[in-house]
Scaffold this motif. Structure first.
Motif, PDB file in Angstrom:
ATOM      1  N   LEU A   3     -34.304  13.883  18.753  1.00  0.00           N
ATOM      2  CA  LEU A   3     -33.151  13.025  18.956  1.00  0.00           C
ATOM      3  C   LEU A   3     -32.593  12.601  17.598  1.00  0.00           C
ATOM      4  O   LEU A   3     -33.307  12.544  16.598  1.00  0.00           O
ATOM      5  CB  LEU A   3     -33.555  11.774  19.739  1.00  0.00           C
ATOM      6  CG  LEU A   3     -33.766  11.931  21.241  1.00  0.00           C
ATOM      7  CD1 LEU A   3     -34.303  10.629  21.811  1.00  0.00           C
ATOM      8  CD2 LEU A   3     -32.472  12.296  21.928  1.00  0.00           C
ATOM      9  N   LEU A  35     -29.095   8.668  21.448  1.00  0.00           N
ATOM     10  CA  LEU A  35     -28.464   9.812  22.098  1.00  0.00           C
ATOM     11  C   LEU A  35     -27.260  10.265  21.283  1.00  0.00           C
ATOM     12  O   LEU A  35     -26.649   9.469  20.564  1.00  0.00           O
ATOM     13  CB  LEU A  35     -28.028   9.444  23.516  1.00  0.00           C
ATOM     14  CG  LEU A  35     -29.117   8.896  24.452  1.00  0.00           C
ATOM     15  CD1 LEU A  35     -28.513   8.516  25.796  1.00  0.00           C
ATOM     16  CD2 LEU A  35     -30.237   9.897  24.633  1.00  0.00           C
ATOM     17  N   TYR A  37     -23.494  12.799  21.021  1.00  0.00           N
ATOM     18  CA  TYR A  37     -22.334  13.208  21.808  1.00  0.00           C
ATOM     19  C   TYR A  37     -22.704  14.415  22.684  1.00  0.00           C
ATOM     20  O   TYR A  37     -23.281  15.393  22.213  1.00  0.00           O
ATOM     21  CB  TYR A  37     -21.166  13.583  20.897  1.00  0.00           C
ATOM     22  CG  TYR A  37     -19.962  14.112  21.657  1.00  0.00           C
ATOM     23  CD1 TYR A  37     -19.048  13.233  22.218  1.00  0.00           C
ATOM     24  CD2 TYR A  37     -19.788  15.478  21.843  1.00  0.00           C
ATOM     25  CE1 TYR A  37     -17.960  13.704  22.934  1.00  0.00           C
ATOM     26  CE2 TYR A  37     -18.701  15.967  22.555  1.00  0.00           C
ATOM     27  CZ  TYR A  37     -17.794  15.071  23.102  1.00  0.00           C
ATOM     28  OH  TYR A  37     -16.723  15.541  23.824  1.00  0.00           O
ATOM     29  N   ASP A  39     -24.836  14.433  25.176  1.00  0.00           N
ATOM     30  CA  ASP A  39     -26.099  14.270  25.904  1.00  0.00           C
ATOM     31  C   ASP A  39     -25.823  13.699  27.288  1.00  0.00           C
ATOM     32  O   ASP A  39     -24.957  12.820  27.455  1.00  0.00           O
ATOM     33  CB  ASP A  39     -27.040  13.326  25.145  1.00  0.00           C
ATOM     34  CG  ASP A  39     -27.733  13.997  23.969  1.00  0.00           C
ATOM     35  OD1 ASP A  39     -27.836  15.242  23.996  1.00  0.00           O
ATOM     36  OD2 ASP A  39     -28.172  13.291  23.053  1.00  0.00           O
ATOM     37  N   TYR A  40     -26.562  14.180  28.268  1.00  0.00           N
ATOM     38  CA  TYR A  40     -26.416  13.710  29.642  1.00  0.00           C
ATOM     39  C   TYR A  40     -27.622  12.859  30.029  1.00  0.00           C
ATOM     40  O   TYR A  40     -28.773  13.274  29.845  1.00  0.00           O
ATOM     41  CB  TYR A  40     -26.295  14.877  30.618  1.00  0.00           C
ATOM     42  CG  TYR A  40     -24.886  15.399  30.781  1.00  0.00           C
ATOM     43  CD1 TYR A  40     -24.034  14.891  31.768  1.00  0.00           C
ATOM     44  CD2 TYR A  40     -24.401  16.391  29.938  1.00  0.00           C
ATOM     45  CE1 TYR A  40     -22.748  15.368  31.915  1.00  0.00           C
ATOM     46  CE2 TYR A  40     -23.105  16.878  30.076  1.00  0.00           C
ATOM     47  CZ  TYR A  40     -22.279  16.355  31.069  1.00  0.00           C
ATOM     48  OH  TYR A  40     -20.996  16.837  31.213  1.00  0.00           O
ATOM     49  N   LEU A  41     -27.356  11.686  30.550  1.00  0.00           N
ATOM     50  CA  LEU A  41     -28.379  10.843  31.155  1.00  0.00           C
ATOM     51  C   LEU A  41     -28.034  10.792  32.635  1.00  0.00           C
ATOM     52  O   LEU A  41     -27.205   9.992  33.068  1.00  0.00           O
ATOM     53  CB  LEU A  41     -28.360   9.452  30.526  1.00  0.00           C
ATOM     54  CG  LEU A  41     -29.660   8.645  30.597  1.00  0.00           C
ATOM     55  CD1 LEU A  41     -30.761   9.327  29.815  1.00  0.00           C
ATOM     56  CD2 LEU A  41     -29.448   7.244  30.060  1.00  0.00           C
ATOM     57  N   LYS A  45     -22.325  11.254  30.760  1.00  0.00           N
ATOM     58  CA  LYS A  45     -22.192  12.048  29.538  1.00  0.00           C
ATOM     59  C   LYS A  45     -21.837  11.123  28.377  1.00  0.00           C
ATOM     60  O   LYS A  45     -20.798  10.463  28.383  1.00  0.00           O
ATOM     61  CB  LYS A  45     -21.097  13.112  29.703  1.00  0.00           C
ATOM     62  CG  LYS A  45     -20.865  13.942  28.441  1.00  0.00           C
ATOM     63  CD  LYS A  45     -19.686  14.893  28.619  1.00  0.00           C
ATOM     64  CE  LYS A  45     -19.395  15.666  27.343  1.00  0.00           C
ATOM     65  NZ  LYS A  45     -18.230  16.573  27.501  1.00  0.00           N
ATOM     66  N   PHE A 134     -35.544  11.662  30.395  1.00  0.00           N
ATOM     67  CA  PHE A 134     -34.676  12.353  29.447  1.00  0.00           C
ATOM     68  C   PHE A 134     -35.559  13.100  28.462  1.00  0.00           C
ATOM     69  O   PHE A 134     -36.312  12.497  27.704  1.00  0.00           O
ATOM     70  CB  PHE A 134     -33.772  11.353  28.714  1.00  0.00           C
ATOM     71  CG  PHE A 134     -32.859  11.976  27.700  1.00  0.00           C
ATOM     72  CD1 PHE A 134     -31.717  12.652  28.099  1.00  0.00           C
ATOM     73  CD2 PHE A 134     -33.149  11.903  26.341  1.00  0.00           C
ATOM     74  CE1 PHE A 134     -30.872  13.230  27.165  1.00  0.00           C
ATOM     75  CE2 PHE A 134     -32.314  12.475  25.400  1.00  0.00           C
ATOM     76  CZ  PHE A 134     -31.173  13.141  25.811  1.00  0.00           C
ATOM     77  N   ARG A 135     -35.481  14.430  28.500  1.00  0.00           N
ATOM     78  CA  ARG A 135     -36.311  15.287  27.658  1.00  0.00           C
ATOM     79  C   ARG A 135     -37.785  14.939  27.777  1.00  0.00           C
ATOM     80  O   ARG A 135     -38.533  14.842  26.797  1.00  0.00           O
ATOM     81  CB  ARG A 135     -35.865  15.219  26.199  1.00  0.00           C
ATOM     82  CG  ARG A 135     -34.439  15.740  26.000  1.00  0.00           C
ATOM     83  CD  ARG A 135     -34.020  15.689  24.546  1.00  0.00           C
ATOM     84  NE  ARG A 135     -32.627  16.096  24.409  1.00  0.00           N
ATOM     85  CZ  ARG A 135     -31.931  16.013  23.280  1.00  0.00           C
ATOM     86  NH1 ARG A 135     -32.509  15.555  22.186  1.00  0.00           N
ATOM     87  NH2 ARG A 135     -30.665  16.406  23.234  1.00  0.00           N
TER      88      ARG A 135
END
Length: 376
Positions: A3, A35, A37, A39-41, A45, A134-135
């Motif tokens: 990250l 996070l 630009y 990245d999706y949670l 977005k 997330f990941r």
């Protein structure tokens, strides 16, 4: 894939996860994971990083075509619990975004003093915070209705010494935003200028929005818990009793001190304690040795008693018991903040249409009268 990491002190952001600074006291290597630009949670977005705090980060994001704000706690149990409690608290005071009725959508909008919660998921939920992986790591988040403006910390870089009326009115409004805490004998503990968004109206008046409710300290935890919080607090904006972890003496008056420091910075043109050039332990030592900052050097404020007022707000001991007492003292000198309210876009369209229609009718009537006169 690492990250991006953000250094709270240097305001540096690196995309490869590695931060380095030539300043030996810089905590860059401990930068917070944030996070980036795109990245999706879940269905959110990320489009912009707004600010980073010691407990989480605030982003602009898209949910479909709707722009929202997204607050994500750092991957730490205390930070995650804090965000969960804040979401529940916002719900309890009614700071929840709701679709306005037709009549409400035509009325002037008040400037918001708190962020308003939006549902964390695209489907209905009883909770106002979300939890998602997330990941491979669990993340706790909350979604909010966006507000306009810029961070107070950025404003103070552009205009270090604020017009004293504007500084006072901003402080009074922030005290109103903190009222739900003081009325419940709770404290924020960690208010800083980058936790406040400021919008400027057509008359150049400032309208602040509180972006975070802090630690919601209610005195139910022991000194050991408070001692564990100290590294997560900004020492240049924390009351001496908080930094000393004296839990029995920490209450709403701690927020009076913190809000008083923000007012001090707006009036003096510099922070009472330098937050950027020293390590946290050095700042804590300075606060412990000099818990009451030197008086503001502005003669025009001494005559009105404002310098003494600020000194009482940031006194080590006998200070205003709550932020409301501070606001009342400021209002006695400066009056209440201006209550200008912007008209909604829909109302502006209706008014424009009404004016245009009236002009057309007036023109048509004038034309008929002219015909009558000419035909006589």
């Amino acid at each position: 894939m690492n990250l991006a990491r953000y250094c709270e002190r240097c305001k540096r952001l690196t995309m490869d996860g590695n931060l380095w600074c030539q300043d030996k006291d810089c905590p860059a290597e401990q930068g917070y994971a944030v996070l980036g630009y795109g990245d999706y949670l879940g269905d959110l977005k990320v489009t912009k990083l707004i600010t980073v705090w010691r407990t989480g980060a605030l982003y602009e994001a898209l949910r479909g075509k709707q722009t929202v704000w997204l607050k994500v706690a750092h991957a730490d149990p205390e930070c995650e619990d804090r965000l969960k409690r804040e979401a529940a608290f916002l719900k309890s005071i009614g700071a929840v975004a709701r679709k306005p009725t037709i009549l409400q959508s035509l009325r002037p909008d008040p400037y918001p003093i708190h962020l308003k919660l939006l549902p964390p998921y695209p489907t209905p939920s009883n909770r106002f915070h979300g939890e998602i992986s997330f990941r491979g790591e669990p993340r706790v988040f909350a979604v909010f209705q966006p507000v306009r403006g810029s961070l107070l910390s950025d404003r103070l870089l552009e205009t270090p010494q604020v017009w004293h009326y504007e500084a006072a009115w901003t402080t009074v409004t922030l005290a109103r935003a903190l009222r739900p805490l003081a009325s419940r004998n709770m404290a924020h503990l960690s208010l800083t200028p980058n936790m406040v968004m400021v919008e400027t109206d057509a008359e150049s008046h400032w309208h602040p929005t509180l972006l975070d409710f802090g630690w919601l300290w209610d005195g139910s935890r022991d000194g050991g818990y408070l001692e564990g919080l100290v590294p997560r607090l900004a020492p240049a904006y924390s009351a001496p009793e908080v930094l000393a972890a004296r839990s029995t003496s920490v209450g709403p008056a701690a927020d009076t001190y913190t809000l008083g420091l923000v007012l001090y910075e707006m009036l003096a043109g510099h922070p009472a304690y330098e937050p950027m050039l020293k390590r946290d332990d050095q700042v804590r030592r300075v606060v412990a040795q000099n818990p009451s900052p030197p008086p503001i050097d502005r003669p025009e404020l001494e005559a009105s008693g404002v310098v003494k007022l600020v000194a009482k707000a940031i006194a080590a001991g006998d200070r205003y018991p709550t932020v409301q007492h501070l606001a009342k003292a400021l209002a006695s000198v400066y009056g209440t903040p201006p209550e200008t309210r912007p008209l909604p876009a829909g109302t502006k369209v209706l008014l424009g249409t009404a004016v245009a229609s009236l002009l057309c009718i007036a023109g048509f009537v004038a034309y008929l009268l002219l015909q009558v006169v000419l035909n006589r």
